[in-house]
Design a protein around this motif. Structure first.
Motif, PDB file in Angstrom:
ATOM      1  N   HIS B  53       0.841  -1.185   0.000  1.00 11.18           N
ATOM      2  CA  HIS B  53       0.000   0.000   0.000  1.00 11.18           C
ATOM      3  C   HIS B  53       0.878   1.238   0.000  1.00 11.18           C
ATOM      4  N   PRO B  54       0.484   2.305  -0.707  1.00  9.84           N
ATOM      5  CA  PRO B  54      -0.793   2.384  -1.421  1.00  9.84           C
ATOM      6  C   PRO B  54      -0.790   1.516  -2.684  1.00  9.84           C
ATOM      7  N   SER B  55      -1.948   0.952  -3.022  1.00 10.18           N
ATOM      8  CA  SER B  55      -2.079   0.223  -4.282  1.00 10.18           C
ATOM      9  C   SER B  55      -3.514   0.291  -4.768  1.00 10.18           C
ATOM     10  N   ALA B  56      -3.657   0.390  -6.104  1.00 14.79           N
ATOM     11  CA  ALA B  56      -4.991   0.416  -6.711  1.00 14.79           C
ATOM     12  C   ALA B  56      -5.614  -0.954  -6.537  1.00 14.79           C
ATOM     13  N   VAL B  57      -6.917  -0.997  -6.306  1.00 17.95           N
ATOM     14  CA  VAL B  57      -7.561  -2.262  -5.933  1.00 17.95           C
ATOM     15  C   VAL B  57      -8.763  -2.617  -6.809  1.00 17.95           C
ATOM     16  N   GLY B  58      -9.253  -3.835  -6.610  1.00 15.24           N
ATOM     17  CA  GLY B  58     -10.424  -4.328  -7.329  1.00 15.24           C
ATOM     18  C   GLY B  58     -10.044  -5.226  -8.484  1.00 15.24           C
ATOM     19  N   HIS B  59     -10.886  -6.230  -8.754  1.00 15.24           N
ATOM     20  CA  HIS B  59     -10.596  -7.159  -9.854  1.00 15.24           C
ATOM     21  C   HIS B  59     -11.862  -7.635 -10.559  1.00 15.24           C
ATOM     22  N   GLU B  60     -12.934  -6.831 -10.478  1.00 13.89           N
ATOM     23  CA  GLU B  60     -14.187  -7.181 -11.146  1.00 13.89           C
ATOM     24  C   GLU B  60     -14.756  -5.919 -11.777  1.00 13.89           C
ATOM     25  N   ALA B  61     -15.056  -5.960 -13.070  1.00  8.63           N
ATOM     26  CA  ALA B  61     -15.606  -4.765 -13.718  1.00  8.63           C
ATOM     27  C   ALA B  61     -16.205  -5.097 -15.080  1.00  8.63           C
ATOM     28  N   ILE B  62     -17.059  -4.186 -15.554  1.00 12.39           N
ATOM     29  CA  ILE B  62     -17.459  -4.161 -16.956  1.00 12.39           C
ATOM     30  C   ILE B  62     -17.143  -2.757 -17.474  1.00 12.39           C
ATOM     31  N   GLY B  63     -16.885  -2.668 -18.774  1.00 12.95           N
ATOM     32  CA  GLY B  63     -16.527  -1.358 -19.307  1.00 12.95           C
ATOM     33  C   GLY B  63     -16.499  -1.348 -20.816  1.00 12.95           C
ATOM     34  N   VAL B  64     -15.972  -0.276 -21.356  1.00 12.40           N
ATOM     35  CA  VAL B  64     -15.904  -0.096 -22.810  1.00 12.40           C
ATOM     36  C   VAL B  64     -14.431   0.066 -23.198  1.00 12.40           C
ATOM     37  N   VAL B  65     -14.045  -0.629 -24.274  1.00 14.06           N
ATOM     38  CA  VAL B  65     -12.654  -0.557 -24.710  1.00 14.06           C
ATOM     39  C   VAL B  65     -12.342   0.853 -25.214  1.00 14.06           C
ATOM     40  N   GLU B  66     -11.275   1.428 -24.665  1.00 16.15           N
ATOM     41  CA  GLU B  66     -10.878   2.778 -25.084  1.00 16.15           C
ATOM     42  C   GLU B  66      -9.751   2.710 -26.113  1.00 16.15           C
ATOM     43  N   SER B  67      -8.784   1.850 -25.875  1.00 17.68           N
ATOM     44  CA  SER B  67      -7.678   1.698 -26.831  1.00 17.68           C
ATOM     45  C   SER B  67      -7.102   0.296 -26.685  1.00 17.68           C
ATOM     46  N   VAL B  68      -6.430  -0.166 -27.753  1.00 22.07           N
ATOM     47  CA  VAL B  68      -5.850  -1.525 -27.705  1.00 22.07           C
ATOM     48  C   VAL B  68      -4.423  -1.497 -28.228  1.00 22.07           C
ATOM     49  N   GLY B  69      -3.614  -2.475 -27.772  1.00 21.31           N
ATOM     50  CA  GLY B  69      -2.259  -2.652 -28.276  1.00 21.31           C
ATOM     51  C   GLY B  69      -2.280  -3.281 -29.668  1.00 21.31           C
ATOM     52  N   ASP B  70      -1.101  -3.293 -30.299  1.00 19.51           N
ATOM     53  CA  ASP B  70      -1.002  -3.741 -31.694  1.00 19.51           C
ATOM     54  C   ASP B  70      -1.420  -5.195 -31.912  1.00 19.51           C
ATOM     55  N   GLU B  71      -1.266  -6.019 -30.872  1.00 17.57           N
ATOM     56  CA  GLU B  71      -1.564  -7.444 -31.052  1.00 17.57           C
ATOM     57  C   GLU B  71      -2.993  -7.813 -30.653  1.00 17.57           C
ATOM     58  N   VAL B  72      -3.791  -6.807 -30.324  1.00 18.46           N
ATOM     59  CA  VAL B  72      -5.169  -7.086 -29.908  1.00 18.46           C
ATOM     60  C   VAL B  72      -6.087  -6.891 -31.112  1.00 18.46           C
ATOM     61  N   THR B  73      -6.696  -7.991 -31.575  1.00 18.64           N
ATOM     62  CA  THR B  73      -7.524  -7.905 -32.783  1.00 18.64           C
ATOM     63  C   THR B  73      -8.970  -8.343 -32.547  1.00 18.64           C
ATOM     64  N   HIS B  74      -9.199  -9.064 -31.429  1.00 20.62           N
ATOM     65  CA  HIS B  74     -10.560  -9.578 -31.201  1.00 20.62           C
ATOM     66  C   HIS B  74     -11.497  -8.559 -30.582  1.00 20.62           C
ATOM     67  N   VAL B  75     -10.943  -7.533 -29.957  1.00 24.08           N
ATOM     68  CA  VAL B  75     -11.786  -6.420 -29.481  1.00 24.08           C
ATOM     69  C   VAL B  75     -11.208  -5.124 -30.032  1.00 24.08           C
ATOM     70  N   LYS B  76     -12.085  -4.111 -30.148  1.00 26.17           N
ATOM     71  CA  LYS B  76     -11.633  -2.822 -30.704  1.00 26.17           C
ATOM     72  C   LYS B  76     -12.225  -1.688 -29.882  1.00 26.17           C
ATOM     73  N   PRO B  77     -11.662  -0.504 -29.978  1.00 25.45           N
ATOM     74  CA  PRO B  77     -12.206   0.627 -29.220  1.00 25.45           C
ATOM     75  C   PRO B  77     -13.704   0.755 -29.463  1.00 25.45           C
ATOM     76  N   GLY B  78     -14.441   0.987 -28.381  1.00 27.21           N
ATOM     77  CA  GLY B  78     -15.891   1.109 -28.474  1.00 27.21           C
ATOM     78  C   GLY B  78     -16.644  -0.151 -28.081  1.00 27.21           C
ATOM     79  N   ASP B  79     -15.945  -1.299 -28.052  1.00 22.51           N
ATOM     80  CA  ASP B  79     -16.623  -2.552 -27.672  1.00 22.51           C
ATOM     81  C   ASP B  79     -16.960  -2.553 -26.181  1.00 22.51           C
TER      82      ASP B  79
END
Lengths: 346, 346
Positions: B53-79
């Motif tokens: 500590h201090p450390s950011a916490v939590g490991h459960e969420a839903i959200g929208v993809v904002e940006s992806v790395g070069d090797e990420v092809t199955h999801v895209k921004p906005g998903d």
């Protein structure tokens, strides 16, 4: 009737006892044709575990039904049968679930010994496994194959079934005794494409290969674990058969699987306490116990023997008659035989 | 960005941190919509387990993809995506076997916290679970259902899957926390015909019944074991879901099954050493560990939520915003909430 009797640690002998008779309406009396010595018999023979003595011994045999109790309708006098070491009633929760090794209506009678001329067999109706024809219809090798279906082959199969071996799996088999070797046969029968047998004895390695092992590891402990991961490109095994029961063997067994692998145990555990967190954090399963002999024989093993697909009788590397039962035990005790066969009658 | 931070035992607070960015070509950055507090978060909150500590916490969420790395092809921004607590690569031995909770290519970064406005998500390509449409297409209740697919519902399902629950089974579920309740849902989803929930809290008993429990046992320990055998005519359960992890709960879990039953464990075990001979002699299996979130979501759970078959979001009995994250933790710590929801954004 002549029956092998445990006299004291290190000593068994054939003695004349009153002939077996029907005591319960669910009993059958069998005339034994062949029997054999189990690795677990060596415990009391060596004085490691307690056993009442004198007591009739043995829990593996094939024979012919001589008489049956009033409630026995599925077998009749004259039928050739496998006599499982288990005595499932066929209708309790354990038997219905296919785990008759834990039958809730089985009341073991320690004085009953399969290594003798006649055997009183309890819960006979559901438990005995009928074999087509008569003993004289089979070759010597086939009779040996059938004899293994009373325990050792079914026990090896229980390891593979509870380890949930499936088509294409990479399987590790711990133990090169008769049960381990039957574990190799079982893994192959269930479709494993790679079978890694742990063995350091040349004769057993050869038999393991003949039964379907694709790789042999002679190392033990952490060296053996390392070797499994080397052989599997760092992946580990899909399923693990634990057919020894020693602390070291169980410890190795739970380390060689990939995440989600199940260890199927039939080796009677030497040490009760185990760190199961090691299992949890790697999603390793632990199953197994007493085999479901009647179930496996009926569903898989009898057919596999009758159509010549498997030859588990090859685990019998020495044969004796009842008058030389002491030598049969000694041959296994000194590791001169993988498993000792007892020829009781034709 | 605002993120929940563990300050010291008993204290979490929302702090401004630098916004999450792509660091690896396999990363995605998500804009979080909803997150929640897990029972396992209470360990470090209560000071029982260590955490930096201090450390950011939590490991459960839903959200929208904002940006992806070069090797990420199955999801895209906005998903719109579910963000599992697991980060399977999808191609190692563990992932290929369906046990991505033990992914061999996952390198957890403790500073990543799901209870915040943005999240850097590693191994995004295979691990993230795409949800049709956008968050605004779903009702409040549906969003809660979807949120549970990031951990709690999949963890309850892992208990049922590793306990090998099948059609017609009688199942015992140990634990009436959010995971145990999701275990009840899972047992029903897999076709159990009788579900015995161990619970002593009226509100949780009611939810267990709503989720499919047919019987409730409020007793604990040997009294609970006795009750299970009474309810099952002396047979015991076909499968047992262990969703607590305490020594008493695990001990009860391994005693209530019939021979051959498997205990599926997801409760993080409190005590490492266990007498596994008790398992062996009754043919009781022990499986379980970290859930396979992506696998279960894709194969079963997402469809079950989308078609309204299951409503696991009902485990959220209190809701908070990020500025009141301390209250969210306290509500669970004091058992005032079964599970605390965090509304992060629309």
């Amino acid at each position: 009737m002549k029956t092998a009797v445990f006299v004291e640690p290190g000593k068994v002998e054939a003695r004349e006892l009153p002939k077996a008779t029907i005591k319960q309406p669910t009993d059958a009396v069998l005339r034994i044709v062949r029997a054999c010595v189990c690795g677990s018999d060596l415990w009391w023979f060596r004085g490691i575990s307690d056993r009442k003595h004198p007591s009739a011994v043995g829990h593996e045999a094939i024979g012919v039904v001589e008489s049956v109790g009033d409630e026995v309708t599925h077998v009749k006098p004259g039928d050739f049968v496998i006599a499982p070491f288990t005595h499932g009633c066929g209708h309790c929760a354990a038997c219905l679930a296919g785990f008759e090794g834990n039958c809730l209506n089985n009341h073991p009678d320690e004085m009953v010994g399969y290594q003798g001329e006649y055997l009183r067999f309890t819960n006979a109706d559901w438990s005995l496994v009928k074999v087509p024809g008569q003993p004289s219809d089979y070759t010597d090798a086939q009779l040996n194959d059938l004899l293994t279906l009373s325990d050792v082959m079914a026990t090896g199969y229980h390891a593979a079934a509870t380890a949930e071996v499936k088509q294409g799996d990479t399987v590790v088999v711990m133990g090169d005794g008769a049960v381990g070797l039957c574990g190799v046969i079982s893994a192959k029968l269930r479709g494993a494409s790679r079978i890694i047998a742990m063995s350091r004895h040349a004769d057993r390695q050869a038999l393991a290969k003949e039964f379907g092992a694709t790789d042999i590891i002679a190392e033990r402990g952490d060296e053996a674990v390392k070797k499994v991961f080397e052989l599997t490109d760092g992946k580990g095994a899909d399923a693990v058969l634990e057919c020894v029961g020693t602390e070291q063997s169980v410890d190795t067994a739970v380390k060689v699987g990939r995440p989600g692998a199940v260890v199927g145990r039939v080796g009677v555990p030497q040490k009760a306490e185990m760190n199961t967190n090691d299992l949890f954090w790697r999603n390793i399963g632990l199953r197994g116990g007493i085999a479901s002999v009647t179930t496996y024989d009926r569903e898989v093993l009898l057919d596999a023997v009758l159509n010549g697909q498997i030859h588990p009788g090859k685990v019998f590397t020495k044969r004796f008659d009842l008058d030389h039962v002491q030598a049969a035990y000694e041959a296994m005790d000194k590791r001169e035989a993988i498993k000792s066969l007892l020829i009781i009658a034709d």
